[in-house]
Design an enzyme around this catalytic site. Structure first.
Site, PDB file in Angstrom:
ATOM      1  CG  ASP A  88      -5.407  27.391  83.890  1.00 21.89           C
ATOM      2  OD1 ASP A  88      -5.236  28.095  82.881  1.00 21.89           O
ATOM      3  OD2 ASP A  88      -4.482  26.715  84.407  1.00 21.89           O
ATOM      4  CD  GLU A 114       0.581  29.126  82.249  1.00 14.92           C
ATOM      5  OE1 GLU A 114       1.792  29.280  82.012  1.00 14.92           O
ATOM      6  OE2 GLU A 114       0.108  29.253  83.385  1.00 14.92           O
TER       7      GLU A 114
END
Ligand SMILES: *[C@@H]1O[C@H](CO)[C@@H](O)[C@H](O)[C@H]1NC(C)=O
Ligand SMILES: *[C@@H]1O[C@H](CO)[C@@H](O)[C@H](O)[C@H]1NC(C)=O
Length: 564
Positions: A176, A243
């Site tokens: 991400d 994250e």
């Protein structure tokens, strides 16, 4: 936590800790993460430009024992590494590497603070597109490694080695990226999801954080397989999907899966994103982070006009801190460190008085004092304040959320105890009932308060630096550095490796059970990337290739290591 809709049960003050993603509005989160990444990536050394002033006084030569032991470069014995080094220095490979990374940047895998579960919130779907891209871009990796999808989009790849008695290594990188604010797109030199290559830099959100890490791992493995490498020691890749927000949907689920599959302490080492390479007085300092501060958001709610104040936590420099190790490394290896500081540092190995002197010099330095103090203590910042609903009515309920980064030698309970002690007299003075983390005299259902404690994170265990794993990592970093300049301009800047401390948290916060040897490191120098988490993120193509070189050498070195 009672929401604003719930009836007030008389006058009370309440202290509780909240789940992270729930409280801070997105704008604050950006700022927090910008600061967090600053600490995470560069720590003390980021100030090298300005810090050179502190290191600028005449050299005092003092005989000493080694305070910052350095490894020699570690090269694989296998002839393959020579062949690979030539390949990585070739123009053709650079073109290929640019394409690999650029293609991944084009898939906008944004993760947001407020996201529904996977399978419910349609915004997760884009991660499926990234998986399709990975399968096409890295065909050999996908036909050779076994892939397990966890919580649909988190990825675990297993590259089975021939010797099952060797502990596998774990390489992590997240899929991400932080969202691009649509209002800022026009300020990007090239569109944020173009992956545009201008001949020097590859542009786009995630180009550095952390698609360079994830794609660097895949590129290394694809190249190793193409070159005929077969591992003796297993390699596992873990790739999370959130994250940049909370982490528990990706790395959190992967941690459970990996522990179930491989067991506790099953991995020889783990390398995830983290500290980078910075320059200090002509010295290159590679800084794998071996520790990570803890985290706690504390919500202070007052249901009547009143006030509160807290005193800042005191900072101390301790010998166990990676910051202290960093200073010792500078004393031993930086040619132009201030002579007085250098002498006090030598003495401080044994003398507490000298340690106090060092603390005072460093903490009061106009250049690095602020960041050094912040890394040495629990920091607090009021990130969210809310009160009142109408201009002509006094607020009945006031709320502040205080974000804490917990010092590595402290704990969540030490922090909550301290806050309780600070606020209790204040509550008594204003005759408020006081509910503290659901434990004290309570007029509210205490489980409400306790439910939020899931957001608390203890400081990470400090990864040992006298281990075979740390030595292997150090030697690999130094070898990568040497090799990366073989095909380019000669470079005589010396590199040292010193342990660092991460001010923020990475996906490794979920992986503590898997190995003691957790290292947060990107083989990236400061001038090789820019604008992480903000407008104009980019990475040098040569730096990305060096990242691939690093993962290749790490896999080969770990494969040959007898003791790990
Ligand atoms: C590596 O290359 C050298 C010289 O080219 C050769 O003598 C040696 O046998 C090779 N080693 C292996 C393990 O292939
Ligand atoms: C780590 O192990 C402990 C003890 O078995 C367990 O309670 C905990 O949930 C594990 N942590 C993670 C993140 O899986």
């Amino acid at each position: 936590m009672p929401s604003k809709d719930e009836p007030l049960l008389g006058h009370h003050a309440m202290l509780s800790s909240d789940g992270r993603a729930k409280t801070s509005p997105p704008t604050n989160r950006w700022l927090v993460f910008a600061v967090q990444f600053l600490c995470m990536t560069v720590g003390l050394w980021n100030v090298s430009g300005i810090a050179s002033r502190i290191w600028a006084a005449p050299i005092v030569r003092v005989s000493r024992t080694t305070m910052c032991p350095q490894q020699n470069e570690i090269y694989p014995r296998s002839n393959l590494s020579v062949k690979l080094n030539d390949l990585y220095n070739s123009h053709g490979f650079r073109v290929r590497a640019v394409q690999w990374l650029s293609g991944a940047i084009k898939v906008p895998t944004e993760s947001y603070d407020e996201m529904g579960p996977v399978g419910v919130d349609p915004r997760w779907g884009v991660f499926g597109e990234l998986h399709e891209y990975l399968a096409v871009a890295f065909p050999k990796t996908h036909s050779t490694l076994r892939l397990t999808k966890v919580n649909t989009y988190a990825l675990a790849y297993h590259w089975e080695g021939s010797d099952g008695s060797l502990k596998p290594i774990l390489l992590a990188g997240h899929q991400d990226v932080v969202p691009v604010d649509p209002d800022t797109i026009s300020a990007w030199p090239y569109p944020p999801y173009s992956g545009y290559y201008d001949g020097t830099f590859i542009w786009g959100r995630g180009s550095a954080d952390d698609k360079s890490g994830l794609i660097g791992i895949f590129s290394a493995i694809e190249t190793l397989i193409e070159s005929g490498f077969t591992p003796r020691r297993s390699v596992v890749i873990a790739s999370g999907i959130d994250e940049e927000s909370a982490g528990y949907r990706g790395a959190g689920e992967l941690a459970i899966y990996l522990e179930k599959t491989y067991g506790k302490d099953a991995f020889a080492m783990l390398v995830d994103e983290g500290g980078a390479i910075t320059e200090l007085g002509g010295l290159q300092v590679a800084k794998p982070d071996v520790a990570e501060k803890g985290y706690l958001d504390v919500k202070i709610q007052i249901a009547t006009p009143g006030g509160h104040s807290t005193n800042p936590h005191e900072a101390h420099l301790k010998r166990t801190s990676p910051l202290y190790s960093t200073l010792l490394c500078a004393a031993e290896h930086a040619p132009d460190m201030d002579g007085h500081l250098k002498q006090e540092l030598y003495k401080s190995v044994k003398s507490d008085r000298a340690l106090k002197q060092v603390e005072s010099i460093v903490f009061n330095s106009p250049d690095i004092g602020d960041i050094a103090r912040a890394l040495s203590t629990t920091t607090q910042a009021v990130d969210f304040i809310q009160g009142g609903i109408k201009v002509n009515a006094l607020p009945e309920l006031a709320t502040a959320v205080v974000n804490h980064r917990i010092a590595i030698d402290s704990s969540v309970s030490e922090l909550t105890t301290r806050l309780t002690q600070l606020l209790e007299p204040l509550a008594a003075k204003h005759r408020l009932d006081f509910v503290s983390f659901g434990r004290n005299v309570s007029v509210l259902p205490s489980q409400n308060a306790r439910a939020f404690l899931s957001g608390a994170l203890e400081p990470a265990p400090i990864s040992p630096t006298d281990s075979a794993a740390y030595k292997l990592l150090s030697g690999t970093i130094l070898a990568t550095y040497k090799e990366s300049f073989a095909g380019r301009a000669p470079n005589d800047r010396k590199m040292i490796v010193g342990p660092g401390l991460a001010g923020g948290n990475t996906d490794t916060q979920f992986y503590w059970n898997l190995t003691r040897n957790i290292f947060r490191y990107n083989h990236l120098s400061e001038d090789s990337f820019q604008a992480i988490h903000t407008v104009g993120e980019a990475i040098r193509a040569t730096a990305f290739v060096d990242g691939i070189r690093f993962f290749s050498l790490l896999i080969m070195n770990a494969d040959e290591a007898e003791e790990l």
